[in-house]
Design a protein around this motif. Sequence first.
Motif, PDB file in Angstrom:
ATOM      1  N   UNK A 180      71.530  86.709  24.987  1.00 41.61           N
ATOM      2  CA  UNK A 180      70.434  87.281  25.458  1.00 41.61           C
ATOM      3  C   UNK A 180      69.557  87.969  24.379  1.00 41.61           C
ATOM      4  N   UNK A 181      70.297  88.492  23.270  1.00 43.21           N
ATOM      5  CA  UNK A 181      69.452  88.851  22.136  1.00 43.21           C
ATOM      6  C   UNK A 181      68.765  87.664  21.404  1.00 43.21           C
ATOM      7  N   UNK A 212      78.329  81.594  35.162  1.00 46.04           N
ATOM      8  CA  UNK A 212      77.766  82.316  36.004  1.00 46.04           C
ATOM      9  C   UNK A 212      76.802  83.367  35.608  1.00 46.04           C
ATOM     10  N   UNK A 213      77.303  84.080  34.532  1.00 44.80           N
ATOM     11  CA  UNK A 213      76.701  85.009  33.870  1.00 44.80           C
ATOM     12  C   UNK A 213      75.305  84.495  33.016  1.00 44.80           C
ATOM     13  N   UNK A 217      68.056  83.609  34.543  1.00 44.61           N
ATOM     14  CA  UNK A 217      66.966  83.745  35.395  1.00 44.61           C
ATOM     15  C   UNK A 217      66.104  85.084  34.906  1.00 44.61           C
ATOM     16  N   UNK A 218      66.734  86.047  34.314  1.00 40.25           N
ATOM     17  CA  UNK A 218      65.754  87.110  34.032  1.00 40.25           C
ATOM     18  C   UNK A 218      64.726  86.536  33.019  1.00 40.25           C
ATOM     19  N   UNK A 219      64.582  85.339  32.303  1.00 37.48           N
ATOM     20  CA  UNK A 219      63.910  84.846  31.516  1.00 37.48           C
ATOM     21  C   UNK A 219      62.870  83.780  32.154  1.00 37.48           C
ATOM     22  N   UNK A 220      63.056  83.754  33.590  1.00 37.27           N
ATOM     23  CA  UNK A 220      62.581  82.940  34.291  1.00 37.27           C
ATOM     24  C   UNK A 220      62.615  81.615  33.894  1.00 37.27           C
TER      25      UNK A 220
END
Length: 190
Positions: free
Chosen positions: A70-71, A95-96, A102-105
Amino acid sequence: MLNIVLFGPPGAGKGTQSENIIAQYNLVHLSTGDLFRKHLGEGTELGKLAQKYMDDGNLVPDSVVIDMVKDKIASSTDAKGFIFDGFPRTVPQATALDEMLNEFDTSISGMVALDVPDEELKTRLLERGKTSGRADDQNEDKINNRIQVYKDETLPVAEFYDKQGKFNKIHGVGSIDEIFSNIRTVIDSF
């Protein structure tokens, strides 16, 4: 955004083909091994947390690995996309990863899975072992174990993406250029 999971057993040619894909599509290479080295080397909070688990003889939990991924994504906002190399290795990681992207569209565009017969993998790894210096490429028992671990623990990730309609198997035997041409055909269809 073009996000590709490059997949296959040890010796399938992922390293070679990831370089070609990165050059062709101008993607950011996202390797968990590289992320670990970066965070440990820079002494980041994530690196210190990972080090603590490793010092205790434990595997670094998926949550820490996902935070490192994510970073990297958050720091590459101008990227055209990513090639995930060596990750995800398990269905929980996949899955993660989906949830995090999804948080970053965005989402995984597709999985490119290099399919190579076991005997060819063994031949390639033993040959690579002559020049790589990697002990795990020089011992047939270790090679057999790595292939088996891949089949037992990592191969279910292919089924995860197959259920999403994102699994694409590429025959991984032939010239580098022939294999890359087949990969390009698949990626261009995403």
